[in-house]
Each structure stands twice: as C-alpha cells, then as structure tokens.
Design an enzyme around this catalytic site. Sequence first.
Site, PDB file in Angstrom:
ATOM      1  N   LYS A   1       0.853  -1.192   0.000  1.00  0.00           N
ATOM      2  CA  LYS A   1       0.000   0.000   0.000  1.00  0.00           C
ATOM      3  C   LYS A   1       0.891   1.246   0.000  1.00  0.00           C
ATOM      4  O   LYS A   1       1.909   1.278   0.685  1.00  0.00           O
ATOM      5  CB  LYS A   1      -0.906  -0.036   1.244  1.00  0.00           C
ATOM      6  CG  LYS A   1      -2.128   0.840   1.137  1.00  0.00           C
ATOM      7  CD  LYS A   1      -3.183   0.460   2.179  1.00  0.00           C
ATOM      8  CE  LYS A   1      -4.392   1.382   2.062  1.00  0.00           C
ATOM      9  NZ  LYS A   1      -5.531   0.910   2.838  1.00  0.00           N
TER      10      LYS A   1
ATOM     11  N   ARG B   1     -24.972  -1.253   7.376  1.00  0.00           N
ATOM     12  CA  ARG B   1     -24.766  -2.680   7.116  1.00  0.00           C
ATOM     13  C   ARG B   1     -25.239  -3.542   8.277  1.00  0.00           C
ATOM     14  O   ARG B   1     -25.533  -4.711   8.112  1.00  0.00           O
ATOM     15  CB  ARG B   1     -23.290  -2.938   6.840  1.00  0.00           C
ATOM     16  CG  ARG B   1     -23.033  -4.366   6.536  1.00  0.00           C
ATOM     17  CD  ARG B   1     -21.797  -4.588   5.744  1.00  0.00           C
ATOM     18  NE  ARG B   1     -21.923  -4.113   4.389  1.00  0.00           N
ATOM     19  CZ  ARG B   1     -20.935  -4.187   3.495  1.00  0.00           C
ATOM     20  NH1 ARG B   1     -19.785  -4.720   3.837  1.00  0.00           N
ATOM     21  NH2 ARG B   1     -21.107  -3.757   2.280  1.00  0.00           N
TER      22      ARG B   1
ATOM     23  N   GLU C   1     -19.080  -4.759  10.552  1.00  0.00           N
ATOM     24  CA  GLU C   1     -20.025  -3.970  11.340  1.00  0.00           C
ATOM     25  C   GLU C   1     -21.109  -4.837  11.968  1.00  0.00           C
ATOM     26  O   GLU C   1     -21.554  -4.581  13.092  1.00  0.00           O
ATOM     27  CB  GLU C   1     -20.664  -2.879  10.466  1.00  0.00           C
ATOM     28  CG  GLU C   1     -19.719  -1.760  10.057  1.00  0.00           C
ATOM     29  CD  GLU C   1     -18.787  -2.119   8.899  1.00  0.00           C
ATOM     30  OE1 GLU C   1     -18.954  -3.215   8.305  1.00  0.00           O
ATOM     31  OE2 GLU C   1     -17.895  -1.306   8.580  1.00  0.00           O
TER      32      GLU C   1
HETATM   33  C1  LIG Z   1     -18.595  -1.638   5.161  1.00  0.00           C
HETATM   34  C2  LIG Z   1     -17.407  -0.719   5.214  1.00  0.00           C
HETATM   35  N1  LIG Z   1     -16.800  -0.482   6.387  1.00  0.00           N
HETATM   36  C3  LIG Z   1     -15.736   0.335   6.450  1.00  0.00           C
HETATM   37  C4  LIG Z   1     -15.266   0.931   5.323  1.00  0.00           C
HETATM   38  C5  LIG Z   1     -14.111   1.920   5.402  1.00  0.00           C
HETATM   39  N2  LIG Z   1     -12.972   1.435   4.604  1.00  0.00           N
HETATM   40  C6  LIG Z   1     -12.727   1.876   3.368  1.00  0.00           C
HETATM   41  S1  LIG Z   1     -11.425   1.122   2.670  1.00  0.00           S
HETATM   42  C7  LIG Z   1     -11.135   0.243   4.068  1.00  0.00           C
HETATM   43  C8  LIG Z   1      -9.970  -0.698   4.117  1.00  0.00           C
HETATM   44  C9  LIG Z   1     -10.042  -1.662   3.022  1.00  0.00           C
HETATM   45  O1  LIG Z   1      -8.952  -2.510   3.120  1.00  0.00           O
HETATM   46  P1  LIG Z   1      -8.630  -3.431   1.891  1.00  0.00           P
HETATM   47  O2  LIG Z   1      -9.859  -4.084   1.403  1.00  0.00           O
HETATM   48  O3  LIG Z   1      -7.508  -4.325   2.287  1.00  0.00           O
HETATM   49  O4  LIG Z   1      -8.171  -2.437   0.769  1.00  0.00           O
HETATM   50  P2  LIG Z   1      -6.864  -1.512   0.726  1.00  0.00           P
HETATM   51  O5  LIG Z   1      -7.320  -0.133   1.086  1.00  0.00           O
HETATM   52  O6  LIG Z   1      -5.860  -2.038   1.687  1.00  0.00           O
HETATM   53  O7  LIG Z   1      -6.415  -1.608  -0.666  1.00  0.00           O
HETATM   54  C10 LIG Z   1     -12.075   0.515   5.048  1.00  0.00           C
HETATM   55  C11 LIG Z   1     -12.096  -0.065   6.390  1.00  0.00           C
HETATM   56  C12 LIG Z   1     -15.935   0.657   4.116  1.00  0.00           C
HETATM   57  N3  LIG Z   1     -15.561   1.216   2.962  1.00  0.00           N
HETATM   58  N4  LIG Z   1     -16.990  -0.168   4.086  1.00  0.00           N
END
Ligand SMILES: Cc1ncc(C[n+]2csc(CCOP(=O)(O)OP(=O)(O)O)c2C)c(N)n1
Length: 647
Positions: free
Chosen positions: A281, A396, A368
């Site tokens: 990342k 959610r 969630e």
């Molecule tokens: C249901 C939900 N909860 C929380 C979030 C906030 N959120 C956005 S991206 C993220 C992390 C995602 O991690 P990953 O899937 O590994 O993708 P990366 O950003 O590391 O590429 C979170 C917690 C969200 N988008 N949707």
Amino acid sequence: MGWLDAIEGPEDIRGLSPRELRELADEIRETIIDTVARTGGHLGASLGVVELTLALHLEFQSPEDKIVWDVGHQGYPHKLLTGRRRVFHTLRQPGGISGFLRRAESPHDAWEAGHASTAISAAVGFAKARDLRGERHHVVAVVGDGALTGGLAFEGLNNAGALKSDLVVVLNDNSMSIAPNVGAIHAYLSRIRSLPSYRSLRDEVERALRHIPRVGPRVAEAVERVKDSLKYLVLPGMLFEELGFTYLGPVDGHNIQAVREALRQAKRVGGPVLVHVKTQKGRGFEPAEKAPDAGHSFKPFDRATGRPLAKPGPRPPEYTKVFAETLVALGRDRPEVVAVTAAMPDGTGTQRFKEAYPDRFFDVGIAEQHAVVFAAGLALGGLRPVVAIYSTFLQRAYDQLVHDVGRMNLPVVFAVDRAGLVGQDGDSHQGSFDIAYLRSIPNFVVMQPKDEDELRHMLRTAIEYRGGPVAIRYPRGEGVGVPLSGEPELLPIGRAELLRAGEDVAILALGPAAYRALAAAEALAQDGVSARVVNARFAKPLDREAVLAAAELGALVTVEDGTRLGGFGSAVLELLASEGRLVPTAVLGYPDRFIEHGEPAAQLASFGLDADGIARAARSVLAEARSRRSAEVSAAARDGQGGPGAA
Ligand SMILES: Cc1ncc(C[n+]2csc(CCOP(=O)(O)OP(=O)(O)O)c2C)c(N)n1
C-alpha cells in the site's frame, strides 16, 4: 510527452513492451500523486495497484470482461487507463469525477461501491448471469485483504464455490485495511504471503505427466491423490481450496509479467479461481509508504514532503477528537466501559481509547454486523460497550441493531460519526439515513448535540443511561468552536433546550443546525419576525411538551442534517398529527435522492438548510399560517353574518 498521454482506453496499452509498461506505471503513479496532492483522496490503495491494474487490463478485455473492484477507492489507475485521463484533475471536486467507480462515468466501471466486501457477491452474480444468457466473457473481482474481514465476502466465496461458474477473484493483499489488518484470516494470509508460489510448480509437473501417452493421465491422477493428502501440509491457500476455489499464488503484485502469468493461468483453470497477489500500500511515495495507514487517505498536501497544507489560524477541534478524549476520560473510573470499532480506529478516534486501555478496546475488522452483535454480548455480559461506527457503515448492521440490540433492549452506546454530509467521498458515504433508520427501532434513544461541548454531555448521559440502546450522531469535521466546559453533565432524556424565545414562528433544530437556526432568527428579527429557536437534542424520544408548545405559535420549521424522509421533522409531524395539532410546517432536510460528492456548505445552501434557507422557510410558513388565519377569520365572519345570532 509520456506513454500515458497516448492512452485513450485499455486497448492502447496492449502493444507496449515490458519496459514501456514499467515506464507507464511510473507515469501513472506520478499523475496520481500530483493530482491527490491538490484534490486529496485515497492515495495508498491506488498506488498499490498500479501494476495489478495494468495486468488486469492486459489480460482481460474490459468492458466485455467485467472487472469488479471492491470498495472502488483503489480505482485511480483504472480511471486513468479507461478514458478519464483528461478529467482526472477534477477528481472528487464539485462537478468532477468521483473518487470511486461510477457506472455513469465509464462502461469500464462494471460495478460501483464505496462500502467494502461487496465485489465477490456482485461478481458471482455477473458470472451466473453470463452463464444463463450463454455469454462467454470473463468476470474478475478484485478484493482487498481488509475487505476479506467482512462477512459478506465469505458469503460470496461460499456461494461461488457452490455455483462453480468461471470466476476469478484477485485477492489484493497488502496486509492493510486502513489500519494494519486484524484477525485470524489476516494471520493466515500473512503466513501464506511468505510461501513460495506452489501452484505453478505443481501444474508444470501435472502437465508434463499428462503428456506421456497412455500412462500419463493415470499417473497424473495418482499425483492428484498424493497431492490431496499432502496439500494439507504444504499447499498455501487451503482455506480457499476447501471453499471450492483453485488457489494461485502468492504472486508479486508489482511484477506485471508475474501477475499476467497468474491471471492467464486462472483463465485456463476455469471454475472459481483465487489469485493471491501481494502488494504494498502506498507504493512509490515515501510519505505514504511510511504512514501508519500506508497513506490510505490524504488531504491536499505538499508534493515534496507529503505534509498536509496547513490551514490558517487555530481551528475548533473535530467532533471525533472531542468524542475520543471524552471517552477516555469517562473510561477512567468506569472499568465497564469498552470501545468497539470496525476497522476504523483512527477515523473514529477509538485509537486513543486503545492507547489508554488496550484490554478494553476491540478492532473487529470490516465487520459492522459482528461489531454490533459482539457489543450485544458484551452488554449482556455486564460491560458497557461504546460502538463507534460511521453513519453510512452502520447501515450494514441494521438487522443487528433491530434484532440483537433493540429487541433485547440492551444498553449499548452507538457513537454514530460522520452523520450528515461528508464532502468528497460522495453518495456511498453520506450520513443521510441514520435518524430515519434508528428512530424506527423500538427502545432506541437517538440524539444529536448542537456542538462539540454538548457531545461530551451526551456521551456521559448515554453511558450512564440504563434504559436501553442509545445512539449519538455527530457530523464529520470541526465543531462549532464553543469552549469545552468542565465535567460532562447528565442531560435529561427526551428534553429539548430553548435557545431563543420568540412568538411568531418556531424553529426546531437537531444538531449543529441549531446554530444556523439562531442565525436565521437573527435575520428574521431584522424584519420584525420573532422566531423561537429550540435545540431538539433528541430525535427520539421527542420532547412532546416543547413540540406542542412550538405548534401553539401556529407556524413551524424543523431542521435536520439528514434525509427528510422519516427523520426528525417526520417525527414532529407524526406527533402533531396524532395530537390533532398540525400547523403549517416546513420540514427541512436532505432531498430524497443519493447526494453526490460536493462541498458541504454549498450543498446545505442548495437544500435550503443554511441560515438563509431556514429564514426563507420560516417566512413562508408564517405567511401560510397568516393567510390561513385570515381565511378562517373571514369564513367565521361570513358564517357569523348569515347565522341565527346575526345582528
Ligand atoms: C462496510 C465498510 N466499512 C468500512 C469501510 C471503510 N474502509 C474503506 S477502505 C477500508 C480498508 C479496506 O482494506 P482493503 O480491502 O484491504 O483495501 P486496501 O485499502 O488495503 O487496498 C475501510 C475499512 C468501508 N468502505 N466499508
């Protein structure tokens, strides 16, 4: 002039040599960093998938093949390769392109999201639709290791394994959610991340054996059996294999050729295939690489240092910060208070609670639904959970709020952050619906402070309330700048606060809208209109007395930072209707549509929710009330003239 300048669509990258592709990758990174330095945005995730995106567009023919991105925050390289290079500078700007993928923006955006963990389910749907319609394109879902902590992702995997349609799931594993990823699946992925790629070696052996005429297939079957017994010991990705997927990887996600090879193999294998790709990342921008969240999201920053562009002068503290500090303070002599977050320790401020009381803090991942049921269990076990989740993500967990908390009337506190307009993240992230969805659940208390100081009082009130679940909603960003008083106070549940006396019209406001209502009252006073302003504090239970007294004035305005449908204003109307006391009322809130990204102050004004809009609404209900009154007076006079007692 670089390679990127010549790219109008994915077909334009197909003739490039490996070296040229690497140069293109560098240009994509530079363009993203330069742009996000000005616009702000999701930098880390997009920088991490530059090579993966190139490999996907080389191996799949979008838009015929469907590339389904989870969340969509990592879609900047995809946008640059799919015809949006010229408008990329408008990223997240009012009227500009979205920070997420949008079907209306490009036929290459097969799916749109914003919330995590939806891609696999959607891709299974795309694949099944293709099969039933006799079509032949590929479907590929790209999902992060963070998104894989969401239960929905497993529902998708489970179903994909059973349906057996051709489907590629690319697991983009950077070991990060927003904070470092958590949980057992994460530990499992970390273990297999470090293993050498197994599948290609095994397949080479199998292919070689099958080519020996006659004996080949039988020997290959024997090898298959031996492999089946051995794989429990040596095969990475067993979890996915058991779910019905063929596991390929792990692959270096920054090596375009290696990823292409794995994707090609995935197409050959058929059925559900999971390609495990390791990425970094924030790759290629040191301030992102080094940030604890690997540069997940940046506000506009100085290109050279990565530091945020400073705002002039001292600013009021953010609501999140005030919440976090108050929670730590309240937790000091209340050992039963515990904090729960769903992958957002920084965003919700609960990181501070973690630092103060590590044993009483739980990051459950992007989960969630689990967070809410887990909190229900904690509450039944005698603790006092404070669950901090953004308004949009709490959606959610709706059934869990209803079935597991509301129904058992459990004392769980919900800190509903980012309630109201959120700005650049746009429609998937607006906190529009929580008043409506929370107030319809029996037993819930739903409140919103008018400012950051009242948030402190509400948090204490919620933690000490023993009657059932309490939700406190508060907006994104800075408070209004009031001084923070001493100890947080206990507020009476269901009691509003009179902010300004007035006799002509009453304005009932929920949350910081109360300050805009005060400004409106000031403007009305200039015109000789005396407006009462009430800080409602509670969307549920309503302050019945305050509402009925306001209706006595004969003209009402309600104001809230949420959808007009089923919100606070609706609650006021329901109460007045049930008491037979309806009067001309303007219900001010968000319109009944999904609200795009934009500048919140301008959006509020366009919805008539700023001070001017509130004053306009007050004048118009007042005019209506007066014209009704005069119509009634003339009707009474007419009746009086013709009546039996007429003089
Ligand atoms: C249901 C939900 N909860 C929380 C979030 C906030 N959120 C956005 S991206 C993220 C992390 C995602 O991690 P990953 O899937 O590994 O993708 P990366 O950003 O590391 O590429 C979170 C917690 C969200 N988008 N949707």
